[in-house]
Design a protein around this motif. Structure first.
Motif, PDB file in Angstrom:
ATOM      1  N   ALA A  28       0.852  -0.967  -0.040  1.00  0.00           N
ATOM      2  CA  ALA A  28       0.005   0.039  -0.051  1.00  0.00           C
ATOM      3  C   ALA A  28       0.999   1.129  -0.103  1.00  0.00           C
ATOM      4  O   ALA A  28       0.734   2.154  -0.809  1.00  0.00           O
ATOM      5  N   PRO A 144      -9.330  -5.767  -5.240  1.00  0.00           N
ATOM      6  CA  PRO A 144      -9.369  -5.096  -6.467  1.00  0.00           C
ATOM      7  C   PRO A 144      -8.278  -5.356  -7.413  1.00  0.00           C
ATOM      8  O   PRO A 144      -8.479  -5.142  -8.852  1.00  0.00           O
ATOM      9  N   ILE A 181      -6.986   2.237 -10.515  1.00  0.00           N
ATOM     10  CA  ILE A 181      -7.884   1.943  -9.499  1.00  0.00           C
ATOM     11  C   ILE A 181      -7.291   1.359  -8.254  1.00  0.00           C
ATOM     12  O   ILE A 181      -7.667   1.665  -7.017  1.00  0.00           O
ATOM     13  N   PRO A 182      -6.862  -0.098  -8.282  1.00  0.00           N
ATOM     14  CA  PRO A 182      -6.382  -0.723  -7.433  1.00  0.00           C
ATOM     15  C   PRO A 182      -5.323   0.044  -6.508  1.00  0.00           C
ATOM     16  O   PRO A 182      -5.202  -0.147  -5.303  1.00  0.00           O
ATOM     17  N   HIS A 184      -4.781   3.193  -6.147  1.00  0.00           N
ATOM     18  CA  HIS A 184      -5.281   4.420  -5.537  1.00  0.00           C
ATOM     19  C   HIS A 184      -6.253   3.773  -4.092  1.00  0.00           C
ATOM     20  O   HIS A 184      -6.212   4.378  -3.069  1.00  0.00           O
ATOM     21  N   LEU A 185      -6.826   2.528  -4.319  1.00  0.00           N
ATOM     22  CA  LEU A 185      -7.372   1.950  -3.266  1.00  0.00           C
ATOM     23  C   LEU A 185      -6.398   1.423  -2.225  1.00  0.00           C
ATOM     24  O   LEU A 185      -6.780   1.367  -1.103  1.00  0.00           O
ATOM     25  N   ASN A 188      -5.148   4.549  -0.311  1.00  0.00           N
ATOM     26  CA  ASN A 188      -6.267   5.116   0.815  1.00  0.00           C
ATOM     27  C   ASN A 188      -6.271   4.128   1.885  1.00  0.00           C
ATOM     28  O   ASN A 188      -6.550   4.438   3.271  1.00  0.00           O
ATOM     29  N   LYS A 189      -6.250   2.561   1.576  1.00  0.00           N
ATOM     30  CA  LYS A 189      -6.374   1.832   2.702  1.00  0.00           C
ATOM     31  C   LYS A 189      -5.243   1.769   3.572  1.00  0.00           C
ATOM     32  O   LYS A 189      -5.156   1.972   4.990  1.00  0.00           O
ATOM     33  N   SER A 192      -5.462   5.058   5.641  1.00  0.00           N
ATOM     34  CA  SER A 192      -6.685   4.974   6.690  1.00  0.00           C
ATOM     35  C   SER A 192      -6.070   4.236   8.093  1.00  0.00           C
ATOM     36  O   SER A 192      -6.470   4.352   9.113  1.00  0.00           O
TER      37      SER A 192
END
Length: 195
Positions: A28, A144, A181-182, A184-185, A188-189, A192
């Motif tokens: 990540a 994802p 997309i994966p 950025h996900l 973000n994870k 967080s």
């Protein structure tokens, strides 16, 4: 009694879970490379596509300009990340081999492009995108990436029936779903979890 016998099944499972979680967090954090290359290749493909339709003959030069620059940025980023690294898990090693084999395969496909043509090269590249993201997603249990890889495989099949210029659009779609997309996900994870 050796050290292996002192670990209970629960402790072993906790250790394995911790390793997987550490690798997820690392990817990540490193999601930068997925996002960076996803956008770089997508932008290059779209510029090349638009230049063809605007009848600008030198539009293909976007590839030999942007890709080496991307390689330099990635090398510098990888060097800096390597210096920060303190522990390397088995999952890190698996991912290194997957992406290492991806890079070798990609260079072979690109190096022999004059022999098998641009259209076959685009097809092969999308298959490679799919393999790398599918296996990475499977190891990390990150859906994802797995779903994105399936889109990449589907784009490879569709590309067989398209013209060379239109294959540039399908490459952009493959990168959006399998990298951007994966990526950025994942980022973000990671953010967080580290607020």
């Amino acid at each position: 009694m050796n050290q292996e016998e002192t670990f209970s099944a629960e402790q072993s499972m906790a250790t394995i879970t911790g390793m997987i979680q550490a690798a997820k967090n690392k990817l990540a954090d490193d999601g930068f490379l997925l996002i960076f290359w996803g956008w770089l290749v997508t932008v290059a493909a779209l510029i090349n596509y638009i230049s063809i339709h605007m009848q600008f003959e030198k539009g293909y030069l976007v590839w030999p300009v942007l890709m080496p620059l991307g390689g330099i940025v990635s090398a510098v980023y990888g060097y800096k990340q390597g210096k920060k690294k303190t522990v390397k898990t088995h999952i890190d090693s698996y991912l290194s081999f997957i992406w290492g084999s991806f890079l070798i395969s990609m260079f072979i496909a690109l190096g022999f492009m004059p022999f098998h043509g641009i259209k076959s090269t685009y097809f092969i590249l999308m298959i490679l995108y799919g393999i790398a993201t599918f296996t990475t997603g499977g190891i990390l249990g990150f859906k994802p990436l797995i779903f994105g890889s399936l889109v990449s495989f589907a784009c490879a099949i569709i590309s067989v029936f398209l013209s060379e210029p239109d294959q540039l659009l399908i490459i952009a779609i493959a990168l959006i779903f399998s990298y951007i997309i994966p990526g950025h996900l994942l980022r973000n994870k990671f953010k967080s979890q580290h607020v």
